[in-house]
Design an enzyme around this catalytic site. Sequence first.
Site, PDB file in Angstrom:
ATOM      1  N   HIS A  24       0.811  -1.227   0.000  1.00 55.50           N
ATOM      2  CA  HIS A  24       0.000   0.000   0.000  1.00 55.50           C
ATOM      3  C   HIS A  24       0.847   1.282   0.000  1.00 55.50           C
ATOM      4  O   HIS A  24       0.736   2.141   0.862  1.00 55.50           O
ATOM      5  CB  HIS A  24      -1.105  -0.006   1.063  1.00 55.50           C
ATOM      6  CG  HIS A  24      -0.720  -0.298   2.487  1.00 55.50           C
ATOM      7  ND1 HIS A  24       0.241   0.414   3.157  1.00 55.50           N
ATOM      8  CD2 HIS A  24      -1.208  -1.185   3.373  1.00 55.50           C
ATOM      9  CE1 HIS A  24       0.341  -0.036   4.377  1.00 55.50           C
ATOM     10  NE2 HIS A  24      -0.521  -1.014   4.540  1.00 55.50           N
ATOM     11  N   HIS A  78      -4.818  -8.928  14.666  1.00 51.94           N
ATOM     12  CA  HIS A  78      -4.976  -7.708  13.863  1.00 51.94           C
ATOM     13  C   HIS A  78      -5.839  -8.021  12.659  1.00 51.94           C
ATOM     14  O   HIS A  78      -5.639  -9.036  11.981  1.00 51.94           O
ATOM     15  CB  HIS A  78      -3.572  -7.255  13.439  1.00 51.94           C
ATOM     16  CG  HIS A  78      -3.506  -6.004  12.625  1.00 51.94           C
ATOM     17  ND1 HIS A  78      -4.465  -5.017  12.652  1.00 51.94           N
ATOM     18  CD2 HIS A  78      -2.538  -5.562  11.760  1.00 51.94           C
ATOM     19  CE1 HIS A  78      -4.102  -4.037  11.849  1.00 51.94           C
ATOM     20  NE2 HIS A  78      -2.942  -4.349  11.291  1.00 51.94           N
ATOM     21  N   GLU A  80      -6.108  -6.344   9.763  1.00 55.62           N
ATOM     22  CA  GLU A  80      -5.630  -6.001   8.417  1.00 55.62           C
ATOM     23  C   GLU A  80      -5.367  -7.277   7.618  1.00 55.62           C
ATOM     24  O   GLU A  80      -4.896  -8.293   8.149  1.00 55.62           O
ATOM     25  CB  GLU A  80      -4.379  -5.113   8.496  1.00 55.62           C
ATOM     26  CG  GLU A  80      -4.120  -4.431   7.164  1.00 55.62           C
ATOM     27  CD  GLU A  80      -3.112  -3.291   7.218  1.00 55.62           C
ATOM     28  OE1 GLU A  80      -2.468  -3.077   8.264  1.00 55.62           O
ATOM     29  OE2 GLU A  80      -2.974  -2.605   6.179  1.00 55.62           O
ATOM     30  N   ASP A  82      -3.341  -8.541   5.514  1.00 55.56           N
ATOM     31  CA  ASP A  82      -2.110  -9.331   5.376  1.00 55.56           C
ATOM     32  C   ASP A  82      -2.021 -10.381   6.479  1.00 55.56           C
ATOM     33  O   ASP A  82      -1.249 -11.333   6.374  1.00 55.56           O
ATOM     34  CB  ASP A  82      -0.852  -8.442   5.349  1.00 55.56           C
ATOM     35  CG  ASP A  82      -0.808  -7.403   6.434  1.00 55.56           C
ATOM     36  OD1 ASP A  82      -1.875  -6.987   6.926  1.00 55.56           O
ATOM     37  OD2 ASP A  82       0.307  -6.980   6.810  1.00 55.56           O
ATOM     38  N   HIS A 144      -1.204  -0.473  14.785  1.00 59.36           N
ATOM     39  CA  HIS A 144      -1.536   0.814  14.240  1.00 59.36           C
ATOM     40  C   HIS A 144      -3.003   0.937  13.835  1.00 59.36           C
ATOM     41  O   HIS A 144      -3.376   1.920  13.199  1.00 59.36           O
ATOM     42  CB  HIS A 144      -0.639   1.093  13.028  1.00 59.36           C
ATOM     43  CG  HIS A 144      -0.833   0.091  11.900  1.00 59.36           C
ATOM     44  ND1 HIS A 144      -1.128   0.499  10.620  1.00 59.36           N
ATOM     45  CD2 HIS A 144      -0.810  -1.265  11.854  1.00 59.36           C
ATOM     46  CE1 HIS A 144      -1.251  -0.556   9.832  1.00 59.36           C
ATOM     47  NE2 HIS A 144      -1.057  -1.646  10.563  1.00 59.36           N
ATOM     48  N   ASP A 163       2.225  -6.653  14.119  1.00 58.96           N
ATOM     49  CA  ASP A 163       3.012  -5.692  13.324  1.00 58.96           C
ATOM     50  C   ASP A 163       4.203  -5.114  14.095  1.00 58.96           C
ATOM     51  O   ASP A 163       5.234  -4.779  13.490  1.00 58.96           O
ATOM     52  CB  ASP A 163       2.122  -4.536  12.864  1.00 58.96           C
ATOM     53  CG  ASP A 163       1.289  -4.882  11.631  1.00 58.96           C
ATOM     54  OD1 ASP A 163       1.675  -5.795  10.885  1.00 58.96           O
ATOM     55  OD2 ASP A 163       0.257  -4.221  11.422  1.00 58.96           O
ATOM     56  N   TYR A 191      10.162   0.013   8.371  1.00 55.58           N
ATOM     57  CA  TYR A 191       8.813  -0.433   8.742  1.00 55.58           C
ATOM     58  C   TYR A 191       8.213   0.514   9.786  1.00 55.58           C
ATOM     59  O   TYR A 191       7.069   0.957   9.673  1.00 55.58           O
ATOM     60  CB  TYR A 191       8.873  -1.868   9.296  1.00 55.58           C
ATOM     61  CG  TYR A 191       7.512  -2.460   9.494  1.00 55.58           C
ATOM     62  CD1 TYR A 191       6.907  -3.186   8.486  1.00 55.58           C
ATOM     63  CD2 TYR A 191       6.807  -2.252  10.673  1.00 55.58           C
ATOM     64  CE1 TYR A 191       5.634  -3.697   8.651  1.00 55.58           C
ATOM     65  CE2 TYR A 191       5.544  -2.755  10.843  1.00 55.58           C
ATOM     66  CZ  TYR A 191       4.962  -3.485   9.829  1.00 55.58           C
ATOM     67  OH  TYR A 191       3.690  -3.978   9.991  1.00 55.58           O
ATOM     68  N   HIS A 222       5.719 -10.027  10.703  1.00 53.28           N
ATOM     69  CA  HIS A 222       6.503  -9.765   9.493  1.00 53.28           C
ATOM     70  C   HIS A 222       7.981  -9.950   9.823  1.00 53.28           C
ATOM     71  O   HIS A 222       8.461  -9.445  10.842  1.00 53.28           O
ATOM     72  CB  HIS A 222       6.319  -8.328   9.005  1.00 53.28           C
ATOM     73  CG  HIS A 222       4.932  -7.987   8.574  1.00 53.28           C
ATOM     74  ND1 HIS A 222       4.344  -8.560   7.465  1.00 53.28           N
ATOM     75  CD2 HIS A 222       4.024  -7.134   9.078  1.00 53.28           C
ATOM     76  CE1 HIS A 222       3.125  -8.064   7.316  1.00 53.28           C
ATOM     77  NE2 HIS A 222       2.902  -7.193   8.283  1.00 53.28           N
TER      78      HIS A 222
HETATM   79 FE1  FEO Z   1      -1.242  -3.726   9.896  1.00 55.63          FE
HETATM   80 FE2  FEO Z   1       0.889  -6.198   8.827  1.00 55.63          FE
HETATM   81  O1  FEO Z   1      -0.709  -5.231   8.919  1.00 55.63           O
END
Ligand code: FEO
Length: 388
Positions: A24, A78, A80, A82, A144, A163, A191, A222
């Site tokens: 993104h 989370h 999101e 991913d 976040h 994250d 990051y 990640h």
């Molecule tokens: Fe906030 Fe790795 O997604």
Amino acid sequence: MNAVKVKDDIYWVGAVDYNVRNFHGYTTNNGATYNAYLIIDEKVTLIDTVKREFADEMWERIKTVIDPNKIDYIITNHVEMDHSGALPVLMERLPNAKIFTTDPAGINGLTAHYGPYDYHGVKTDDVLNIGKRNLKFVSTAMLHWPDNMVTYCPEEEILFSNDAFGQHLATVERFDYEVDKDLMYREAKKYFCNILMPFRKQAYHATKLVEEINPKIIAPSHGLILTEEVSNMLKHYEEWSTTNGSKKAIVVYDSMWHSTEKMALNINEAFYELGYDSKIYDLKVWHPSEVITEVLDAEYIAVGSSCLNNQILPNVAGFLCYLKGLSPKNRKAFGFGSYGWTQAPLNELTTELKKCDFEVITDPLMQNYIPTEEDLKNLKDKVKSLVK
Ligand code: FEO
């Protein structure tokens, strides 16, 4: 496509995305991983999932250690995509699995994305027993997204941090001790700057909280799993979340016919001659997500543009938009640039830098058409007098 053992009966079962280059709007030059973790206990528990297109890769990895149909619980740290994108694929195969997520933000977010499943809301300090082990949840709201939480297993001293403390770095290695640390921290800082910088207060609180928990292992969603580097990563997070800039200057610009470029080069030299660690970025070459990583610990930010169709250049406008969203605030800044028949567009630089909550130390430094050697010497002197 194997699972990777983290500790007895705890496995990394995520996915490696070697080819993703744009996350993104953030350039992921080294790819990314989406880390999911499997705990084999009386209740077989999966912590986070992966991007939807990697659902089968995760499934295959799980199959190397246990029949995936035995998964009882899914912890969604989370919403999101991913990390949650594979949920619909899993829930089609595991209709009886229970999903644990924050209440209400996680439940609302997952419902909006995927519709109703068997969600169980949790709050800070709630504990889920899965057999020999317990999982303790701690909200990290706005680190976040509002739904973020981390999950701690006290018996194993592992924190599943989602994250936080992650890096976009696709490697076959899974642990910090297997890779070049400079690369790992460079990606961790990038990051932090591109994802977490607007939430530095929350990052600081989360860091302090994790210091109290004192985990032996941090398993983010990640990048690499931290074993040797837990305390160093926490120190970096404390520094990144509190820094107000060191003696460093960033000169960022785009230029049509090299006049603004000449100004940028001389401003860069002026900072250097004042003893600053000064770095220069032509936005035709550098992506904003690279530049933003340097803004975090800069004291000064100078942004330059030529004028085009009574506007600043689109590359500069785009950079300022990105900077405004992620701004570390409380930095000193000014605009500069060349113009032909109207100076008005360059004032936009000041307007936008003020919206970043920067202290703008001067009106834009302007040059009509092409600077002479004397103009450039005067510009350098001006910058030196402003910075002193
Ligand atoms: Fe906030 Fe790795 O997604």
